[in-house]
Design a protein around this motif. Structure first.
Motif, PDB file in Angstrom:
ATOM      1  N   MET A   1      36.970  64.015 -25.611  1.00  0.00           N
ATOM      2  CA  MET A   1      37.529  62.699 -25.382  1.00  0.00           C
ATOM      3  C   MET A   1      36.871  61.695 -26.321  1.00  0.00           C
ATOM      4  N   ARG A   2      37.675  60.891 -26.962  1.00  0.00           N
ATOM      5  CA  ARG A   2      37.185  59.891 -27.905  1.00  0.00           C
ATOM      6  C   ARG A   2      36.713  58.641 -27.210  1.00  0.00           C
ATOM      7  N   ARG A   3      35.585  58.118 -27.635  1.00  0.00           N
ATOM      8  CA  ARG A   3      35.083  56.853 -27.092  1.00  0.00           C
ATOM      9  C   ARG A   3      35.849  55.694 -27.709  1.00  0.00           C
ATOM     10  N   PRO A   4      36.028  54.622 -26.940  1.00  0.00           N
ATOM     11  CA  PRO A   4      36.658  53.447 -27.548  1.00  0.00           C
ATOM     12  C   PRO A   4      35.714  52.858 -28.587  1.00  0.00           C
ATOM     13  N   PRO A   5      36.257  52.204 -29.627  1.00  0.00           N
ATOM     14  CA  PRO A   5      35.390  51.632 -30.650  1.00  0.00           C
ATOM     15  C   PRO A   5      34.517  50.524 -30.073  1.00  0.00           C
ATOM     16  N   SER A   6      33.337  50.399 -30.634  1.00  0.00           N
ATOM     17  CA  SER A   6      32.429  49.326 -30.257  1.00  0.00           C
ATOM     18  C   SER A   6      32.711  48.151 -31.177  1.00  0.00           C
ATOM     19  N   TRP A   7      32.856  46.950 -30.637  1.00  0.00           N
ATOM     20  CA  TRP A   7      33.134  45.804 -31.501  1.00  0.00           C
ATOM     21  C   TRP A   7      32.218  44.631 -31.210  1.00  0.00           C
ATOM     22  N   GLU A   8      30.960  44.914 -31.057  1.00  0.00           N
ATOM     23  CA  GLU A   8      30.009  43.833 -30.876  1.00  0.00           C
ATOM     24  C   GLU A   8      29.974  42.987 -32.143  1.00  0.00           C
ATOM     25  N   CYS A   9      29.667  41.730 -31.956  1.00  0.00           N
ATOM     26  CA  CYS A   9      29.581  40.799 -33.069  1.00  0.00           C
ATOM     27  C   CYS A   9      28.695  39.648 -32.619  1.00  0.00           C
ATOM     28  N   PHE A  10      28.402  38.741 -33.510  1.00  0.00           N
ATOM     29  CA  PHE A  10      27.708  37.531 -33.105  1.00  0.00           C
ATOM     30  C   PHE A  10      28.667  36.371 -33.261  1.00  0.00           C
ATOM     31  N   GLY A  11      28.651  35.464 -32.310  1.00  0.00           N
ATOM     32  CA  GLY A  11      29.523  34.305 -32.317  1.00  0.00           C
ATOM     33  C   GLY A  11      29.045  33.309 -31.284  1.00  0.00           C
ATOM     34  N   ARG A  12      29.840  32.277 -31.051  1.00  0.00           N
ATOM     35  CA  ARG A  12      29.499  31.262 -30.060  1.00  0.00           C
ATOM     36  C   ARG A  12      30.436  31.434 -28.879  1.00  0.00           C
ATOM     37  N   ALA A  13      29.874  31.593 -27.695  1.00  0.00           N
ATOM     38  CA  ALA A  13      30.682  31.782 -26.490  1.00  0.00           C
ATOM     39  C   ALA A  13      30.642  30.501 -25.662  1.00  0.00           C
ATOM     40  N   THR A  14      31.807  29.905 -25.454  1.00  0.00           N
ATOM     41  CA  THR A  14      31.881  28.693 -24.631  1.00  0.00           C
ATOM     42  C   THR A  14      33.050  28.807 -23.680  1.00  0.00           C
ATOM     43  N   GLY A  15      32.968  28.059 -22.624  1.00  0.00           N
ATOM     44  CA  GLY A  15      34.062  28.043 -21.658  1.00  0.00           C
ATOM     45  C   GLY A  15      34.214  29.381 -20.975  1.00  0.00           C
ATOM     46  N   PRO A  16      35.222  29.484 -20.150  1.00  0.00           N
ATOM     47  CA  PRO A  16      35.439  30.755 -19.446  1.00  0.00           C
ATOM     48  C   PRO A  16      35.928  31.834 -20.410  1.00  0.00           C
ATOM     49  N   LEU A  17      35.301  32.991 -20.323  1.00  0.00           N
ATOM     50  CA  LEU A  17      35.718  34.123 -21.141  1.00  0.00           C
ATOM     51  C   LEU A  17      36.622  35.034 -20.322  1.00  0.00           C
ATOM     52  N   HIS A  18      37.397  35.840 -20.977  1.00  0.00           N
ATOM     53  CA  HIS A  18      38.230  36.825 -20.305  1.00  0.00           C
ATOM     54  C   HIS A  18      37.328  37.704 -19.449  1.00  0.00           C
ATOM     55  N   GLU A  19      37.822  38.158 -18.313  1.00  0.00           N
ATOM     56  CA  GLU A  19      36.994  38.950 -17.387  1.00  0.00           C
ATOM     57  C   GLU A  19      36.455  40.235 -18.011  1.00  0.00           C
ATOM     58  N   ALA A  20      37.075  40.714 -19.072  1.00  0.00           N
ATOM     59  CA  ALA A  20      36.612  41.946 -19.721  1.00  0.00           C
ATOM     60  C   ALA A  20      35.541  41.676 -20.786  1.00  0.00           C
ATOM     61  N   PHE A 133      23.035  25.825 -33.472  1.00  0.00           N
ATOM     62  CA  PHE A 133      24.266  26.589 -33.316  1.00  0.00           C
ATOM     63  C   PHE A 133      23.907  27.751 -32.404  1.00  0.00           C
ATOM     64  N   PRO A 134      24.523  27.830 -31.222  1.00  0.00           N
ATOM     65  CA  PRO A 134      24.125  28.832 -30.220  1.00  0.00           C
ATOM     66  C   PRO A 134      24.798  30.192 -30.415  1.00  0.00           C
ATOM     67  N   TRP A 135      24.185  31.074 -31.175  1.00  0.00           N
ATOM     68  CA  TRP A 135      24.725  32.413 -31.388  1.00  0.00           C
ATOM     69  C   TRP A 135      24.605  33.253 -30.115  1.00  0.00           C
ATOM     70  N   SER A 136      25.650  34.024 -29.836  1.00  0.00           N
ATOM     71  CA  SER A 136      25.673  34.955 -28.704  1.00  0.00           C
ATOM     72  C   SER A 136      26.181  36.303 -29.183  1.00  0.00           C
ATOM     73  N   LEU A 137      25.974  37.312 -28.356  1.00  0.00           N
ATOM     74  CA  LEU A 137      26.518  38.645 -28.608  1.00  0.00           C
ATOM     75  C   LEU A 137      27.610  38.894 -27.578  1.00  0.00           C
ATOM     76  N   PRO A 138      28.887  38.618 -27.931  1.00  0.00           N
ATOM     77  CA  PRO A 138      29.975  38.942 -26.999  1.00  0.00           C
ATOM     78  C   PRO A 138      30.340  40.419 -27.104  1.00  0.00           C
ATOM     79  N   ARG A 139      30.796  40.983 -25.990  1.00  0.00           N
ATOM     80  CA  ARG A 139      31.170  42.397 -25.985  1.00  0.00           C
ATOM     81  C   ARG A 139      32.055  42.696 -24.786  1.00  0.00           C
ATOM     82  N   ARG A 140      32.718  43.826 -24.887  1.00  0.00           N
ATOM     83  CA  ARG A 140      33.537  44.278 -23.763  1.00  0.00           C
ATOM     84  C   ARG A 140      32.635  44.734 -22.627  1.00  0.00           C
ATOM     85  N   SER A 141      32.984  44.370 -21.417  1.00  0.00           N
ATOM     86  CA  SER A 141      32.197  44.746 -20.239  1.00  0.00           C
ATOM     87  C   SER A 141      32.126  46.254 -20.057  1.00  0.00           C
TER      88      SER A 141
END
Length: 162
Positions: A1-20, A133-141
């Motif tokens: 079974m193939r793992r889903p791709p990882s797409w971590e990145c750095f960016g600015r996270a503000t406001g409500p994010l998608h639940e995932a 500038f507030p860098w964050s690491l957003p990612r899929r839950s």
């Protein structure tokens, strides 16, 4: 079974994010101003935010709905510093040439940006308060890739809130 791709990145996270989507604060990157050596602030070792109130910073290429524009929008709301996004973005050399050729143009750069090739610009830290500038690491839950957990642990151990 193939793992889903990882797409971590750095960016600015503000406001409500998608639940995932989760994010980890990573690095509050201090801002400096960049001015010509002929600018009235160029001889200072540091500049206070109050010295910039009512001024306009030239930030070409900061698209209206980008994370950068959003961050500078907060800066404007808190300190009355307008952002001018007009003009072409032909790279860092062109950007620095424009700054160096003007006695009143100013821009923001992060503290790690170094302009060693141009002697007619000054890069000055901003203090009291220091905008960041507030860098964050957003990612899929539900990311099952093995790389994110050690990276997140590393970031959390080194993060210093502004």
């Amino acid at each position: 079974m193939r793992r889903p791709p990882s797409w971590e990145c750095f960016g600015r996270a503000t406001g409500p994010l998608h639940e995932a989507i989760e994010h980890t604060p990573a690095h509050p990157e201090p801002l400096h101003i960049l001015v010509s050596r002929r600018h009235r602030l160029a001889d200072r070792c540091r500049v206070q935010m109050s010295d910039l109130a009512g001024a306009t910073a030239w930030m070409p290429g900061n698209a209206r709905d980008s994370e950068w524009a959003g961050s500078y929008g907060f800066l404007n709301a808190g300190f009355a510093v307008d952002i001018d996004t007009s003009g072409p973005t032909f790279g860092m050399e062109h950007f620095v040439e424009r700054i160096s050729g003007s006695s009143d143009l100013r821009s923001f750069v992060d503290e790690k940006t170094r302009i060693p090739w141009h002697s007619d610009v000054a890069q000055i830290p901003i203090t009291e308060p220091t905008p960041v500038f507030p860098w964050s690491l957003p990612r899929r839950s539900q990311n099952g890739h093995p790389a994110p957990p050690p990276l997140i642990t590393h970031i959390k151990s080194r993060h210093r809130p502004p």
